[in-house]
Design a protein around this motif. Structure first.
Motif, PDB file in Angstrom:
ATOM      1  N   ASP A 309       0.862  -1.190   0.000  1.00 11.36           N
ATOM      2  CA  ASP A 309       0.000   0.000   0.000  1.00 11.36           C
ATOM      3  C   ASP A 309       0.896   1.237   0.000  1.00 11.36           C
ATOM      4  O   ASP A 309       1.635   1.486   0.952  1.00 11.36           O
ATOM      5  CB  ASP A 309      -0.896  -0.021   1.249  1.00 11.36           C
ATOM      6  CG  ASP A 309      -1.891   1.135   1.280  1.00 11.36           C
ATOM      7  OD1 ASP A 309      -1.688   2.131   0.552  1.00 11.36           O
ATOM      8  OD2 ASP A 309      -2.859   1.049   2.053  1.00 11.36           O
ATOM      9  N   GLN A 310       0.831   2.022  -1.089  1.00 14.15           N
ATOM     10  CA  GLN A 310       1.726   3.176  -1.207  1.00 14.15           C
ATOM     11  C   GLN A 310       1.505   4.212  -0.114  1.00 14.15           C
ATOM     12  O   GLN A 310       2.425   4.966   0.223  1.00 14.15           O
ATOM     13  CB  GLN A 310       1.558   3.841  -2.578  1.00 14.15           C
ATOM     14  CG  GLN A 310       2.166   3.077  -3.717  1.00 14.15           C
ATOM     15  CD  GLN A 310       2.374   3.948  -4.942  1.00 14.15           C
ATOM     16  OE1 GLN A 310       3.004   4.998  -4.857  1.00 14.15           O
ATOM     17  NE2 GLN A 310       1.840   3.514  -6.078  1.00 14.15           N
ATOM     18  N   THR A 311       0.307   4.250   0.444  1.00 20.77           N
ATOM     19  CA  THR A 311       0.037   5.279   1.459  1.00 20.77           C
ATOM     20  C   THR A 311       0.772   5.013   2.765  1.00 20.77           C
ATOM     21  O   THR A 311       0.889   5.894   3.612  1.00 20.77           O
ATOM     22  CB  THR A 311      -1.477   5.377   1.728  1.00 20.77           C
ATOM     23  OG1 THR A 311      -1.937   4.126   2.246  1.00 20.77           O
ATOM     24  CG2 THR A 311      -2.235   5.714   0.458  1.00 20.77           C
ATOM     25  N   GLU A 312       1.250   3.774   2.945  1.00 19.78           N
ATOM     26  CA  GLU A 312       2.062   3.455   4.123  1.00 19.78           C
ATOM     27  C   GLU A 312       3.169   2.473   3.745  1.00 19.78           C
ATOM     28  O   GLU A 312       3.452   1.514   4.445  1.00 19.78           O
ATOM     29  CB  GLU A 312       1.195   2.893   5.250  1.00 19.78           C
ATOM     30  CG  GLU A 312       0.254   1.788   4.835  1.00 19.78           C
ATOM     31  CD  GLU A 312      -0.576   1.289   6.026  1.00 19.78           C
ATOM     32  OE1 GLU A 312      -1.184   0.226   5.891  1.00 19.78           O
ATOM     33  OE2 GLU A 312      -0.612   1.962   7.071  1.00 19.78           O
ATOM     34  N   LYS A 339      -2.267   1.315  -5.037  1.00 21.86           N
ATOM     35  CA  LYS A 339      -3.034   2.482  -4.583  1.00 21.86           C
ATOM     36  C   LYS A 339      -2.331   3.787  -4.938  1.00 21.86           C
ATOM     37  O   LYS A 339      -2.283   4.739  -4.148  1.00 21.86           O
ATOM     38  CB  LYS A 339      -3.296   2.412  -3.066  1.00 21.86           C
ATOM     39  CG  LYS A 339      -4.028   1.137  -2.642  1.00 21.86           C
ATOM     40  CD  LYS A 339      -4.397   1.159  -1.167  1.00 21.86           C
ATOM     41  CE  LYS A 339      -5.090  -0.141  -0.762  1.00 21.86           C
ATOM     42  NZ  LYS A 339      -5.489  -0.154   0.666  1.00 21.86           N
ATOM     43  N   SER A 340      -1.805   3.834  -6.176  1.00 22.89           N
ATOM     44  CA  SER A 340      -1.162   5.067  -6.642  1.00 22.89           C
ATOM     45  C   SER A 340      -2.153   6.215  -6.725  1.00 22.89           C
ATOM     46  O   SER A 340      -1.767   7.392  -6.641  1.00 22.89           O
ATOM     47  CB  SER A 340      -0.522   4.840  -8.017  1.00 22.89           C
ATOM     48  OG  SER A 340      -1.502   4.455  -8.970  1.00 22.89           O
ATOM     49  N   LEU A 342      -4.228   6.998  -4.477  1.00 19.91           N
ATOM     50  CA  LEU A 342      -4.382   7.584  -3.142  1.00 19.91           C
ATOM     51  C   LEU A 342      -3.089   8.183  -2.595  1.00 19.91           C
ATOM     52  O   LEU A 342      -3.114   8.919  -1.617  1.00 19.91           O
ATOM     53  CB  LEU A 342      -4.887   6.517  -2.158  1.00 19.91           C
ATOM     54  CG  LEU A 342      -6.220   5.837  -2.501  1.00 19.91           C
ATOM     55  CD1 LEU A 342      -6.560   4.803  -1.445  1.00 19.91           C
ATOM     56  CD2 LEU A 342      -7.333   6.890  -2.610  1.00 19.91           C
ATOM     57  N   ALA A 343      -1.955   7.813  -3.213  1.00 18.67           N
ATOM     58  CA  ALA A 343      -0.666   8.281  -2.698  1.00 18.67           C
ATOM     59  C   ALA A 343      -0.443   9.738  -3.074  1.00 18.67           C
ATOM     60  O   ALA A 343      -0.729  10.157  -4.198  1.00 18.67           O
ATOM     61  CB  ALA A 343       0.460   7.422  -3.241  1.00 18.67           C
ATOM     62  N   ALA A 344       0.079  10.500  -2.135  1.00 15.64           N
ATOM     63  CA  ALA A 344       0.309  11.926  -2.361  1.00 15.64           C
ATOM     64  C   ALA A 344       1.473  12.161  -3.314  1.00 15.64           C
ATOM     65  O   ALA A 344       1.500  13.142  -4.069  1.00 15.64           O
ATOM     66  CB  ALA A 344       0.581  12.638  -1.034  1.00 15.64           C
ATOM     67  N   THR A 347       6.476   6.815  -4.382  1.00 13.74           N
ATOM     68  CA  THR A 347       6.989   6.109  -3.206  1.00 13.74           C
ATOM     69  C   THR A 347       8.401   5.604  -3.463  1.00 13.74           C
ATOM     70  O   THR A 347       8.698   5.041  -4.513  1.00 13.74           O
ATOM     71  CB  THR A 347       6.072   4.921  -2.877  1.00 13.74           C
ATOM     72  OG1 THR A 347       4.757   5.417  -2.642  1.00 13.74           O
ATOM     73  CG2 THR A 347       6.572   4.189  -1.646  1.00 13.74           C
ATOM     74  N   SER A 364      -2.521   1.263  -9.808  1.00 13.95           N
ATOM     75  CA  SER A 364      -3.769   1.268  -9.049  1.00 13.95           C
ATOM     76  C   SER A 364      -4.600   0.076  -9.510  1.00 13.95           C
ATOM     77  O   SER A 364      -5.149   0.090 -10.614  1.00 13.95           O
ATOM     78  CB  SER A 364      -4.551   2.565  -9.268  1.00 13.95           C
ATOM     79  OG  SER A 364      -5.845   2.466  -8.692  1.00 13.95           O
TER      80      SER A 364
END
Length: 461
Positions: A309-312, A339-340, A342-344, A347, A364
């Motif tokens: 999960d790119q967000t974490e 989850k690209s 959702l990533a800001a 990564t 994604s």
């Protein structure tokens, strides 16, 4: 030998069907139920490779169907026997009625693979070619088809026969020396030359045995394990790759508790995806069993998709690297940064010691963005050879086991030559090596082995 019959086409898939009859009484039995539309065109009087239009009639002379009868004369037929093939309409009633009439006039129902077994027994093909027939029927990809066609045409057999001839030449030289053991001044076998030939034979056998890993992957599907933490998007990725809802997708952690498998065709090969339970610390007994199966799936896989999960990403990589990276040694590892959407920002995977050749991709799965690039990476990671009609690649476990035993024997030969072992022991090892190669093509195969091979064939082939 008896005359046999069976339906040789798949049931219920077309407008026509083929009923095959083979054996010494094939022509006479078929003439008993066949009426040609042109007088004097009975099948017994036809040459091989001819077609005759007519009708199949029942016991009371009623018309069952209009058919085309193909005649193949021994020995120039698939089985090496007189053979007739009726092409009739695809009705199950018509097919079963024709079979009943044939049996009523003296034919017997064929067992699984009995037509191919007769082809082998009558010298129309060797055993490795006969086994390739089943592989050809079961092929579902271009790679499987090419390997089966090459083996069925005798590519593998030719390589084995060439090896066997060299081994028999070596054996004859050794045994000639033994016959004249009283004449010490005579030397028929130059030990250094024998060592060179034995080394060449070992190299070829080792190459064939080594090809089994790739051949088995092409034949049975390249295993790909999809692993990672819970809710990283593993099930979503599986569903996106196979194009259907195979796995339950939920925001609840630990939804997948068992392995889920499905296949897709990429680059002419089958990839077998294994979606696994999310890896995390848990007290849930069932989930823990699923996680244990996840680790076993990694061990069986050739390619590992580590979904992150790119967000974490930084936390997930740090949490699982010590568990996953050691298991991925010797495998192809692809980091799937999911989850690209959702990533800001992009990564970074850091400076961890990933196995050599590790690939990474950002995508994604939910939006199905980046999947084409992932498919390309999978084909690259599989290292599939550009298969040609001349490639000799082992796909059969029985063949691999025989090659392994032959390899052990030829290595004993080389060791015996280097230590000046008595010629009778070296000769025995040479014969053992030749024996195992002969076993592959059926020159020394027992009835038990034949029965085990052909029982897995479909009836009618």
């Amino acid at each position: 030998m008896s005359t046999i019959c069976a339906i040789s086409s798949a049931p219920g898939v077309g407008g026509v069907a083929v009923v095959r009859v083979s054996g010494p009484g094939a022509l006479a039995i078929c003439d008993a139920i066949f009426r040609p539309h042109v007088a004097g065109k009975n099948l017994s009087g036809q040459k091989g490779y001819t077609l005759t239009f007519g009708t199949v009639v029942g016991e009371r002379g009623e018309v069952i169907d209009e058919v085309i009868a193909a005649v193949f004369r021994a020995p120039r037929s698939f089985t090496g026997e007189d053979t007739v093939e009726f092409t009739c309409h695809g009705s199950l009633y018509i097919q079963q009625t024709i079979l009943s009439l044939l049996v009523g006039h003296g034919s017997h129902m064929a067992g699984p693979g009995e037509f191919t077994q007769r082809a082998f027994l009558n010298g129309k093909m060797d055993l490795s070619q006969a086994e390739a027939v089943a592989d050809l029927i079961a092929s579902t990809s271009a790679g499987q088809h090419k390997l089966a066609m090459n083996q069925m045409r005798g590519g593998f057999s030719q390589a084995l026969r060439a090896l066997r001839e060299r081994l028999l030449h070596l054996t004859s030289l050794m045994e000639l020396e033994l016959d004249f053991a009283d004449h010490e001044e005579l030397e028929f076998a130059d030990r250094s030359e024998l060592s060179r030939l034995a080394e060449e034979v070992e190299r070829v056998i080792a190459r064939l045995a080594h090809s089994f890993k790739m051949g088995n992957a092409v034949k049975n599907g390249i295993p790909v394990a999809i692993v990672g933490e819970t809710n990283a998007g593993k099930s979503t990725l599986l569903n996106a790759l196979v194009g259907e809802e195979r796995a339950i997708v939920s925001d609840i952690h630990g939804t997948t508790r068992d392995v889920i498998e499905d296949t897709i065709n990429l680059g002419g090969a089958i990839f077998r995806f294994i979606d696994t339970a999310g890896i995390r610390d848990t007290r849930d007994t069932i989930e823990a069993l699923g996680i244990e199966r996840s680790f076993r799936a990694i061990e069986r896989a050739d390619i590992v998709l580590w979904v992150i999960d790119q967000t974490e990403a930084e936390r997930q990589i740090a949490a699982l690297s010590s568990k996953l990276i050691p298991l991925c040694e010797g495998k192809q590892l692809i980091l799937v940064l999911n989850k690209s959407d959702l990533a800001a920002s992009a990564t970074s995977i850091g400076v961890l010691a990933f196995p050599e050749g590790t690939r990474s991709i950002s995508l994604s799965a939910k939006r199905e963005e980046g999947l084409e690039r992932l498919r390309s990476l999978l084909v690259e990671a599989a290292h599939l050879p550009a298969l040609s009609s001349n490639d000799v690649i082992v796909t059969n476990l029985r063949h691999y086991e025989a090659l392994t035993r032959a390899l052990e024997a030829i290595r004993r030969v080389r060791e015996g030559l280097s230590t000046n072992l008595s010629g009778d022991f070296i000769s025995q090892d040479l014969r053992e090596c030749a024996f195992h190669l002969s076993d592959i093509i059926g020159e020394v195969t027992t009835d038990e082995v034949l029965g085990n091979i052909f029982k897995h064939f479909c009836i009618g082939k």
